[in-house]
Design a protein around this motif. Structure first.
Motif: not given
Length: 225
Positions: A1-18
């Motif tokens: 599983m790949d990791t990235c920094c929180f600041e690199e993600l937009g809200f759509r990457d995380l909303y509705g996701k585990v």
């Protein structure tokens, strides 16, 4: 599983996701429940959603270890500890490691009841879901409150003022967005905090970034949208 920094993600990457998010839960659990975590529990398994009043939020499902994405299911927040812990986006460090499982199903199935409750209480109207998909508005959105956008309030003879508006939907028939004012304009113009207003998408000089514009004439009453 790949990791990235929180600041690199937009809200759509995380909303509705585990997702797995690097975050020190020790103090949070000690204050809220009196529970101690293993020393290597340096993250959390979370479910992302948008709280209308608190913005992008992560429900902590269980503590986790970021090195190998192990979930401490014996410390399941609700089933074992009976404790609800929430992380607001503003509390997560910009360089915190984040990993989003490409196969969401095992995690969604394991926490189905909890996720269903979150979706029930925080799930938006269908029209609001549609506005969250409009990536061309992203430069206007508040970084932690995706439904809140910067709007240019134009007042004839008095200049322009930037205000914040919470999006509520889009009118296909009239081709405008609409939302509620979040602040009181500095210029007395008949529009006030809490008023419903129409928002017109405009590109000045035909090019450049999109802006949302409203005027006192675009104040709405219930049913206008």
């Amino acid at each position: 599983m790949d990791t990235c920094c929180f600041e690199e993600l937009g809200f759509r990457d995380l909303y509705g996701k585990v997702a797995f998010i690097e975050y020190p839960l020790q103090d949070l659990l000690r204050e809220g429940y009196g529970a101690d975590l293993p020393d290597d529990a340096d993250g959390a398994l979370v479910y992302g959603y948008i709280d209308a009043t608190a913005g992008l939020t992560f429900e902590v499902l269980a503590p986790a270890r970021m090195s190998d994405f192990m979930v401490y299911s014996d410390l399941d927040m609700m089933r074992v500890l009976n404790y609800s812990a929430k992380l607001r986006a503003g509390a997560v460090l910009p360089d915190a490691a984040v990993a989003i499982p490409p196969d969401q199903d095992p995690f969604v199935d394991a926490y189905a009841k909890r996720i269903a409750l979150i979706d029930k209480f925080y799930g938006p109207d269908e029209e609001l879901v549609d506005t969250r998909g409009d990536a061309f508005l992203d430069h206007l959105r508040h970084p932690n409150f995706p439904d809140d956008v910067r709007v240019l309030l134009h007042i004839e003879g008095a200049g322009d003022e930037l205000v914040w508006v919470t999006l509520k939907g889009y009118s296909d028939e009239n081709e405008f967005y609409y939302g509620k004012m979040l602040n009181e304009p500095d210029t007395g113009c008949g529009i006030h905090n809490g008023d419903l207003v129409a928002l017109l998408p405009v590109r000045f000089k035909g090019e450049g970034e999109l802006a949302l514009v409203t005027t006192p004439d675009l104040k709405l009453v219930a049913g206008d949208e």
